[in-house]
Design an enzyme around this catalytic site. Sequence first.
Site, PDB file in Angstrom:
ATOM      1  CE  LYS A   1      21.337   9.883 -13.995  1.00  0.00           C
ATOM      2  NZ  LYS A   1      21.552  11.319 -13.964  1.00  0.00           N
TER       3      LYS A   1
ATOM      4  CG  ASN B   1      10.473   2.152 -18.442  1.00  0.00           C
ATOM      5  OD1 ASN B   1      11.357   2.056 -17.322  1.00  0.00           O
ATOM      6  ND2 ASN B   1       9.779   3.264 -18.402  1.00  0.00           N
TER       7      ASN B   1
ATOM      8  CG  HIS C   1       5.542   5.707 -16.596  1.00  0.00           C
ATOM      9  ND1 HIS C   1       6.740   6.487 -16.501  1.00  0.00           N
ATOM     10  CD2 HIS C   1       4.375   6.341 -16.475  1.00  0.00           C
ATOM     11  CE1 HIS C   1       6.255   7.895 -16.031  1.00  0.00           C
ATOM     12  NE2 HIS C   1       4.812   7.623 -16.203  1.00  0.00           N
TER      13      HIS C   1
ATOM     14  CG  ASP D   1       7.937   7.701 -19.706  1.00  0.00           C
ATOM     15  OD1 ASP D   1       8.664   6.779 -19.467  1.00  0.00           O
ATOM     16  OD2 ASP D   1       7.816   8.993 -18.963  1.00  0.00           O
TER      17      ASP D   1
HETATM   18  C1  GAR Z   1       8.761   2.200  -9.665  1.00  0.00           C
HETATM   19  O1  GAR Z   1       7.513   2.874  -9.238  1.00  0.00           O
HETATM   20  C2  GAR Z   1       9.065   2.565 -11.013  1.00  0.00           C
HETATM   21  O2  GAR Z   1       7.829   2.439 -11.958  1.00  0.00           O
HETATM   22  C3  GAR Z   1       9.289   3.877 -11.045  1.00  0.00           C
HETATM   23  O3  GAR Z   1      10.299   4.157  -9.996  1.00  0.00           O
HETATM   24  C4  GAR Z   1       9.830   3.119  -9.067  1.00  0.00           C
HETATM   25  C5  GAR Z   1      11.189   2.372  -8.735  1.00  0.00           C
HETATM   26  O4  GAR Z   1      10.931   1.525  -7.768  1.00  0.00           O
HETATM   27  N1  GAR Z   1      10.064   4.188 -12.427  1.00  0.00           N
HETATM   28  C6  GAR Z   1      10.036   5.246 -12.971  1.00  0.00           C
HETATM   29  O5  GAR Z   1       9.458   6.226 -12.697  1.00  0.00           O
HETATM   30  C7  GAR Z   1      10.748   5.436 -14.404  1.00  0.00           C
HETATM   31  N2  GAR Z   1      10.463   6.639 -15.156  1.00  0.00           N
HETATM   32  P1  GAR Z   1      12.010   0.255  -7.560  1.00  0.00           P
HETATM   33  O6  GAR Z   1      13.227   0.998  -7.485  1.00  0.00           O
HETATM   34  O7  GAR Z   1      11.580  -0.202  -5.871  1.00  0.00           O
HETATM   35  O8  GAR Z   1      11.674  -0.717  -8.344  1.00  0.00           O
END
Ligand code: GAR
Length: 208
Positions: free
Chosen positions: A90, A106, A108, A149
């Site tokens: 979010k 963050n 990414h 981002d």
């Molecule tokens: C991770 O790959 C993170 O980089 C991505 O979601 C995944 C969460 O994994 N985040 C995004 O895409 C944010 N824009 P996790 O819940 O196992 O840490």
Amino acid sequence: MRCAIFASGGGSNFQALIDKKTSGRLRADFVLMIGNNSKAKAFDRARENNIPALHIAPSHFDTEELYADKLGAALKEVDTQLIILAGYMKKLPSSIITQYRNRIVNIHPALLPAFGGKGMYGMNVHKAVLEYGAKLSGITVHFVDEEYDQGPVIMQKSVPVLDGDDPQALADRVLAAEHENYWQAIEAIAQGKIRVDGRRVIWTASNV
Ligand code: GAR
């Protein structure tokens, strides 16, 4: 450094940070976890590690202002110094971003500015990388500003895209790189080794 973690899903990055703290490599305290999805596994991880957790979702509030007030109060209550987004899907209210300027990080799952922006999260990113035919993907750790981002980049690491990859295989390789690296950026911030100069993030003493 008192850190609040925001997580929406599995929370494997959250777990990797907890593990680094437990091993003594990461000197940070996780004082609060906030999630928008009550079923997220990240909540189990918080519970298992005695980290206070709150379920706060934008949909619970009539206005962004009320949502921001609730988040702001929760963060202030535990004297948050750094906000860590660990798989948080979010957008944060702009007043929180202003209040915690250069104190929100963050991760990414790609090499920004490629494959970022609205809608580019989780598996969507890996699908887009494969559809494009890129030979490299990776991770980007960055400070969060008002645009998706786009905040100053703290760290990037590449991983190869292999011929046989499907989105899950690429996601697994990228996630492993996230687990290996995210804590190092946070440790550097905790130790005062990171300086922000406009868009450029300078590591004043670096081990990467
Ligand atoms: C991770 O790959 C993170 O980089 C991505 O979601 C995944 C969460 O994994 N985040 C995004 O895409 C944010 N824009 P996790 O819940 O196992 O840490």
